[in-house]
Design a protein around this motif. Structure first.
Motif, mmCIF file in Angstrom:
data_model
loop_
_atom_site.group_PDB
_atom_site.id
_atom_site.type_symbol
_atom_site.label_atom_id
_atom_site.label_comp_id
_atom_site.label_asym_id
_atom_site.label_seq_id
_atom_site.Cartn_x
_atom_site.Cartn_y
_atom_site.Cartn_z
ATOM 1 N N ILE A 289 0.399 -1.540 -0.259
ATOM 2 C CA ILE A 289 0.130 0.186 -0.161
ATOM 3 C C ILE A 289 0.178 1.373 0.365
ATOM 4 O O ILE A 289 0.417 2.146 -0.635
ATOM 5 N N ALA A 290 1.807 1.673 0.943
ATOM 6 C CA ALA A 290 2.781 2.496 0.402
ATOM 7 C C ALA A 290 3.590 2.744 -0.471
ATOM 8 O O ALA A 290 3.720 3.454 -0.969
ATOM 9 N N ALA A 291 3.986 1.588 -1.047
ATOM 10 C CA ALA A 291 4.708 1.578 -2.650
ATOM 11 C C ALA A 291 3.968 2.342 -3.550
ATOM 12 O O ALA A 291 4.218 2.515 -4.204
ATOM 13 N N CYS A 292 2.418 1.392 -3.438
ATOM 14 C CA CYS A 292 1.495 2.419 -4.743
ATOM 15 C C CYS A 292 1.341 3.279 -4.057
ATOM 16 O O CYS A 292 0.441 4.505 -5.130
ATOM 17 N N SER A 293 1.075 4.417 -3.343
ATOM 18 C CA SER A 293 0.693 5.304 -2.636
ATOM 19 C C SER A 293 1.558 6.733 -3.336
ATOM 20 O O SER A 293 1.275 7.637 -3.636
ATOM 21 N N VAL A 294 2.685 6.199 -4.070
ATOM 22 C CA VAL A 294 3.763 7.359 -4.067
ATOM 23 C C VAL A 294 2.834 7.615 -6.095
ATOM 24 O O VAL A 294 3.235 6.377 -6.179
ATOM 25 N N ALA A 295 2.442 8.479 -6.032
ATOM 26 C CA ALA A 295 2.265 8.659 -7.279
ATOM 27 C C ALA A 295 3.038 8.876 -8.445
ATOM 28 O O ALA A 295 3.846 8.955 -8.955
ATOM 29 N N GLY A 296 1.808 7.832 -9.376
ATOM 30 C CA GLY A 296 3.302 7.363 -10.692
ATOM 31 C C GLY A 296 4.058 6.269 -10.177
ATOM 32 O O GLY A 296 4.640 6.087 -11.246
ATOM 33 N N LYS A 297 4.483 5.354 -9.412
ATOM 34 C CA LYS A 297 5.018 5.196 -8.582
ATOM 35 C C LYS A 297 4.549 3.265 -8.798
ATOM 36 O O LYS A 297 3.356 2.990 -7.864
ATOM 37 N N ARG A 298 5.600 1.843 -8.879
ATOM 38 C CA ARG A 298 5.880 0.405 -9.020
ATOM 39 C C ARG A 298 3.520 0.523 -8.990
ATOM 40 O O ARG A 298 2.350 -0.502 -7.766
ATOM 41 N N PRO A 299 2.850 0.770 -10.558
ATOM 42 C CA PRO A 299 2.116 0.640 -10.763
ATOM 43 C C PRO A 299 1.340 -1.123 -10.244
ATOM 44 O O PRO A 299 1.624 -2.225 -11.428
ATOM 45 N N LEU A 300 0.635 -1.690 -9.826
ATOM 46 C CA LEU A 300 0.471 -3.782 -9.838
ATOM 47 C C LEU A 300 -0.533 -3.595 -10.550
ATOM 48 O O LEU A 300 -0.882 -3.246 -10.753
ATOM 49 N N ALA A 301 -0.469 -5.011 -10.974
ATOM 50 C CA ALA A 301 -1.526 -5.292 -11.419
ATOM 51 C C ALA A 301 -3.136 -5.482 -10.500
ATOM 52 O O ALA A 301 -3.564 -5.489 -10.899
ATOM 53 N N GLY A 302 -2.026 -6.065 -9.489
ATOM 54 C CA GLY A 302 -2.959 -6.261 -8.160
ATOM 55 C C GLY A 302 -2.338 -6.960 -7.262
ATOM 56 O O GLY A 302 -1.307 -7.711 -7.890
ATOM 57 N N ILE A 303 -3.839 -7.929 -6.312
ATOM 58 C CA ILE A 303 -3.419 -8.830 -5.408
ATOM 59 C C ILE A 303 -4.223 -9.935 -5.603
ATOM 60 O O ILE A 303 -5.271 -9.977 -5.764
#
Length: 379
Positions: A289-303
């Protein structure tokens, strides 16, 4: 008493039957690309899949999934039920065996009338088969029999290689020969890009000796093998917890099983990554959650959360504040990962990113002029 058709009324429209040596060899992909390529040569192209085995319900009709894909992708101007006249449901074969004399003329009539409608005012029509040449033999409508019935010439699609595809093409051609259907060539799909010229040289020579022109080699393309998240959900029998509307079409390029420490996992998070972890690994979820909260950073396919363990209320509230797609499944993490890795990824109507790739692959790698020549089409 109804009079059943025994041959199509349309005898003029050029027609091409596309078969494959096995299921999932790339027949639908080939048809999709051929349709687009032919449209550059001819104004009105038709499509029909006479016998369908995977279907959806559409306006009270059972319609083959590939037909839905074509109807969504191209503006064909043909009623969808005419492009998919026969759908094989779970009891179809037993019902036919119980009453072959009653059902067979009805099936033939349905196929012929649908073909005439689909070919109406078309400059050419593509007929998509269902698997290898013998599929449908149990109800006397194998691919080879349907091609004969419709007066079509055939192309056989096989998976790339040298020995095995030649053997399989030969086997399928023998059944087309039995029914008097001319095989005008073969297309090899999913060819290792590093072996293209080797396969072209030796498979081409072997097929030439059998009187079968090699019409094209389509390189294996990673983009076409990536499932979207909605396909993954179906494969793992999952259900959505978050982000379905924005994430269902996310393309899964890699998976990582969260059996490591959270700090180690952070190095693996990258675009297109699917994280598989039990729902009680809150350290992994918090870091993600923290990593994906940074705008434009590390966009996951999902969990994908496994073992049907739902995170705590606090974690779920945090997830709900993000756009991270989250799915839950009852399977163990490695079982879920194995199911995803073994998926057969078929192109779907929502795969808008794949369609241009498919069109270009066929246009660049298949000898369309040879096909048109074999069908006696002058452009």
């Amino acid at each position: 008493m109804k009079e059943y058709l025994t041959k199509p009324e349309n005898s003029l429209t050029p027609r091409l039957f596309v078969a494959a040596t096995r299921q999932n060899d790339g027949k639908t992909t080939t048809c999709l690309g051929l349709f687009a390529a032919i449209q550059h040569k001819l104004e009105k192209v038709g499509y029909i899949k006479p016998i369908g085995q995977r279907f959806v319900k559409f306006h009270d009709h059972l319609i083959d999934e590939d037909t839905v894909l074509f109807d969504t992708t191209y503006d064909i101007h043909t009623p969808i039920e005419s492009m998919s006249p026969v759908a094989i449901d779970g009891t179809f074969t037993r019902r036919f065996i119980d009453d072959p004399k009653g059902m067979h003329p009805v099936l033939v009539d349905s196929v012929l009338r649908a073909f005439d409608r689909s070919a109406y005012e078309k400059d050419m029509i593509i007929i998509e088969g269902s698997g290898h040449a013998g599929v449908g033999s149990i109800f006397n409508l194998s691919n080879a029999e349907v091609a004969r019935l419709l007066g079509a010439k055939a192309i056989i699609v096989a998976r790339g290689g040298i020995g095995k595809p030649v053997d399989e093409i030969s086997l399928n051609k023998s059944l087309f020969d039995k029914f008097g259907v001319e095989v005008i060539g073969a297309i090899l799909n999913k060819v290792d890009p590093s072996r293209m010229e080797l396969v072209r040289q030796y498979t081409g020579k072997a097929l030439e000796a059998m009187g079968i022109p090699l019409l094209g080699l389509i390189p294996d393309t990673e983009t076409l093998t990536y499932p979207n998240l909605s396909q993954v959900v179906e494969a793992v029998e999952g259900r959505w917890l978050n982000g379905e509307s924005t994430g269902e079409n996310n393309r899964v390029r890699n998976i990582v099983v969260g059996a490591m420490t959270a700090n180690s996992l952070i190095d693996y998070i990258k675009p297109g990554m699917l994280i598989i972890t039990p729902g009680d690994r809150e350290d992994i979820l918090l870091l993600t959650i923290a990593a994906c909260s940074v705008a434009g950073k590390r966009p996951l396919a999902g969990i994908v959360l496994t073992r049907n363990i739902q995170p705590s209320h606090h974690i779920m509230e945090m997830i709900a504040q993000t756009n991270i797609p989250v799915v839950i499944s009852k399977g163990e993490s490695y079982t879920v990962a194995s199911r995803i890795n073994s998926m057969t990824v078929k192109t779907q109507p929502q795969d808008a990113d794949k369609i241009p790739v498919i069109k270009k692959l066929i246009a660049d790698n298949v000898d369309l002029e040879m096909i048109m020549k074999k069908l006696n089409i002058n452009v």
